[in-house]
Design a protein around this motif. Sequence first.
Motif, PDB file in Angstrom:
ATOM      1  N   TRP A 103       5.290   9.310   2.805  1.00 11.73           N
ATOM      2  CA  TRP A 103       5.025   7.933   2.361  1.00 11.73           C
ATOM      3  C   TRP A 103       6.303   7.106   2.335  1.00 11.73           C
ATOM      4  N   LEU A 104       7.442   7.769   2.015  1.00 13.70           N
ATOM      5  CA  LEU A 104       8.721   7.060   2.013  1.00 13.70           C
ATOM      6  C   LEU A 104       9.081   6.605   3.429  1.00 13.70           C
ATOM      7  N   LYS A 105       8.816   7.461   4.424  1.00 11.14           N
ATOM      8  CA  LYS A 105       9.066   7.083   5.828  1.00 11.14           C
ATOM      9  C   LYS A 105       8.217   5.888   6.221  1.00 11.14           C
ATOM     10  N   CYS A 106       6.920   5.942   5.861  1.00 11.41           N
ATOM     11  CA  CYS A 106       6.029   4.809   6.176  1.00 11.41           C
ATOM     12  C   CYS A 106       6.563   3.521   5.563  1.00 11.41           C
ATOM     13  N   PHE A 107       7.030   3.623   4.293  1.00 19.57           N
ATOM     14  CA  PHE A 107       7.560   2.446   3.592  1.00 19.57           C
ATOM     15  C   PHE A 107       8.800   1.906   4.296  1.00 19.57           C
ATOM     16  N   VAL A 108       9.725   2.818   4.643  1.00 18.94           N
ATOM     17  CA  VAL A 108      10.989   2.400   5.271  1.00 18.94           C
ATOM     18  C   VAL A 108      10.745   1.832   6.668  1.00 18.94           C
ATOM     19  N   TYR A 109       9.833   2.467   7.445  1.00 18.85           N
ATOM     20  CA  TYR A 109       9.545   1.962   8.797  1.00 18.85           C
ATOM     21  C   TYR A 109       8.930   0.570   8.738  1.00 18.85           C
ATOM     22  N   LYS A 150       0.836  -1.210   0.000  1.00 13.19           N
ATOM     23  CA  LYS A 150       0.000   0.000   0.000  1.00 13.19           C
ATOM     24  C   LYS A 150       0.872   1.262   0.000  1.00 13.19           C
ATOM     25  N   PHE A 151       1.908   1.264   0.875  1.00 14.58           N
ATOM     26  CA  PHE A 151       2.787   2.431   0.965  1.00 14.58           C
ATOM     27  C   PHE A 151       3.573   2.629  -0.328  1.00 14.58           C
ATOM     28  N   GLN A 152       3.937   1.511  -0.994  1.00 13.01           N
ATOM     29  CA  GLN A 152       4.652   1.610  -2.264  1.00 13.01           C
ATOM     30  C   GLN A 152       3.775   2.262  -3.332  1.00 13.01           C
ATOM     31  N   TYR A 153       2.482   1.900  -3.356  1.00 12.25           N
ATOM     32  CA  TYR A 153       1.535   2.524  -4.288  1.00 12.25           C
ATOM     33  C   TYR A 153       1.481   4.033  -4.054  1.00 12.25           C
ATOM     34  N   LYS A 154       1.307   4.411  -2.774  1.00  5.56           N
ATOM     35  CA  LYS A 154       1.181   5.827  -2.431  1.00  5.56           C
ATOM     36  C   LYS A 154       2.477   6.589  -2.754  1.00  5.56           C
ATOM     37  N   LEU A 155       3.606   5.927  -2.507  1.00  2.97           N
ATOM     38  CA  LEU A 155       4.901   6.546  -2.779  1.00  2.97           C
ATOM     39  C   LEU A 155       5.052   6.835  -4.273  1.00  2.97           C
ATOM     40  N   MET A 156       4.679   5.868  -5.120  1.00  2.52           N
ATOM     41  CA  MET A 156       4.799   6.054  -6.563  1.00  2.52           C
ATOM     42  C   MET A 156       3.832   7.126  -7.058  1.00  2.52           C
ATOM     43  N   GLU A 157       2.633   7.188  -6.490  1.00  2.00           N
ATOM     44  CA  GLU A 157       1.661   8.228  -6.867  1.00  2.00           C
ATOM     45  C   GLU A 157       2.212   9.618  -6.539  1.00  2.00           C
ATOM     46  N   SER A 158       2.825   9.749  -5.345  1.00  2.00           N
ATOM     47  CA  SER A 158       3.389  11.050  -4.951  1.00  2.00           C
ATOM     48  C   SER A 158       4.592  11.411  -5.823  1.00  2.00           C
ATOM     49  N   LEU A 179       8.379  27.204  -5.695  1.00  2.00           N
ATOM     50  CA  LEU A 179       9.375  26.361  -5.032  1.00  2.00           C
ATOM     51  C   LEU A 179       8.795  25.775  -3.753  1.00  2.00           C
ATOM     52  N   SER A 180       8.053  26.610  -2.994  1.00  3.22           N
ATOM     53  CA  SER A 180       7.423  26.110  -1.760  1.00  3.22           C
ATOM     54  C   SER A 180       6.368  25.042  -2.082  1.00  3.22           C
ATOM     55  N   LYS A 181       5.711  25.192  -3.247  1.00  4.70           N
ATOM     56  CA  LYS A 181       4.729  24.182  -3.667  1.00  4.70           C
ATOM     57  C   LYS A 181       5.422  22.850  -3.937  1.00  4.70           C
ATOM     58  N   ILE A 182       6.584  22.908  -4.621  1.00  5.71           N
ATOM     59  CA  ILE A 182       7.361  21.689  -4.887  1.00  5.71           C
ATOM     60  C   ILE A 182       7.806  21.039  -3.576  1.00  5.71           C
ATOM     61  N   PHE A 183       8.277  21.879  -2.616  1.00  8.85           N
ATOM     62  CA  PHE A 183       8.705  21.343  -1.316  1.00  8.85           C
ATOM     63  C   PHE A 183       7.531  20.688  -0.590  1.00  8.85           C
ATOM     64  N   GLY A 184       6.333  21.282  -0.712  1.00 11.05           N
ATOM     65  CA  GLY A 184       5.145  20.697  -0.085  1.00 11.05           C
ATOM     66  C   GLY A 184       4.839  19.322  -0.644  1.00 11.05           C
ATOM     67  N   ILE A 185       4.901  19.199  -1.983  1.00 13.83           N
ATOM     68  CA  ILE A 185       4.669  17.896  -2.624  1.00 13.83           C
ATOM     69  C   ILE A 185       5.755  16.913  -2.208  1.00 13.83           C
ATOM     70  N   ARG A 186       6.980  17.408  -2.104  1.00 15.11           N
ATOM     71  CA  ARG A 186       8.111  16.556  -1.710  1.00 15.11           C
ATOM     72  C   ARG A 186       7.928  16.050  -0.276  1.00 15.11           C
ATOM     73  N   ARG A 187       7.387  16.912   0.611  1.00 16.49           N
ATOM     74  CA  ARG A 187       7.151  16.484   2.002  1.00 16.49           C
ATOM     75  C   ARG A 187       6.124  15.350   2.064  1.00 16.49           C
ATOM     76  N   VAL A 188       5.098  15.434   1.214  1.00 14.86           N
ATOM     77  CA  VAL A 188       4.112  14.341   1.145  1.00 14.86           C
ATOM     78  C   VAL A 188       4.797  13.048   0.694  1.00 14.86           C
ATOM     79  N   GLU A 189       5.664  13.175  -0.315  1.00 10.58           N
ATOM     80  CA  GLU A 189       6.403  12.001  -0.805  1.00 10.58           C
ATOM     81  C   GLU A 189       7.303  11.429   0.289  1.00 10.58           C
TER      82      GLU A 189
END
Length: 368
Positions: free
Chosen positions: A137-143, A88-96, A124-134
């Motif tokens: 999901w990456l943290k959830c995947f790694v944990y 599930k987290f991999q799906y969300k990670l790829m979507e982000s 730039l702040s918008k890109i950082f916001g999207i990156r934070r969402v990514e």
Amino acid sequence: MIYNKGLTLSCQSKQSHTSGEIINFMIVDAERVGDFSWYLHDPWMVALQVALALFILYNALGLASIAAFVANVLVLLANIPLRKMLEKFQYKLMESKDTRMKATSEILRNMRILKLQGWEMKFLSKIFGIRRVEEGWLKCFVYTNAMIDSVFLVAPTFVSVATFGACMFLGVPLESGKILSALATLRILQEPIYNLPGTISMIAQTKVSLDRIAAFLQLDDLRLDAIEKLPSGSSETAIEIADGNFSWDMSSPTATLKDINLKVSHGMSVAVCGTVGSGKSSFLSCLLGELPKISGTLKLCGTTAYVAQSPWIQSGKIVDNILFGKEMDRDKYDKVLEACALKKDLEILSFGDQTVVGEWAINLSGGQ
């Protein structure tokens, strides 16, 4: 396959997949499927190794080996909910990732407008916001991956304790020979159990990538039968449309272009004139086969070249832009200048075709 599919996608399919997503399919998903070949034989090898180890334990410890089998089954069952979470987290990670690639490519494509309006930091702040969402999901995947690793790191000790505890409970004599033999077998069992988390993680990632690629490859293509192509020289007519009806949206009751009848002979120059939104670009799209045909016939004799309204100029001399790396052929060069009506323009410029054009061809007009 992904690259070729991107070239033949229908207009409706292109609306649902951006260039950023297609880049992710090629860079991330395809590579992940390729990496899976390293793990291809792990699932059946683990099953075989565990079966052989349990057989050796049964010969050494008798019924106490059942405890080792049960302990192994419990360890393997513990990964099922974790594996589902991982997928599930991999799906969300790829979507982000897709969202970030789409936003980044759009911003880079329109950088000139952003700089003129002074919106760089805002976007730039918008890109950082999207990156934070990514990153979330990456943290959830790694944990989750770390939890799977933890389960399997504890597994060998858990299996050993369960096995020898069963021996004591059943009264199986624990002689030094049996203990050493059992420990050696359990140590052999550790390797497949250690490797299992990586295999499970890779299977989950590969399944997600394969599902994404499969969904992309199943999208609708341009209809090849929309245009009837005739070989060069077989007809005096270059383009012929009879009672043509074309529509961008096949489900719409109103066609984009209705009752089109056109006949163009070889050597003719045709100008298509009309107000904004009257369908000039759609008409060109139907000649290219990109606008879905509802009814009628469309015939093209020979080959077709399409030059879009998006010139790309190199920073350098005009002559270099015309030759574009080819050797100078003076006769052909003069014919090209004549055909493009550029001779008058070059006479105006101080240095003719040796004039250096700057970034974005700043010293040339739009027509030039």
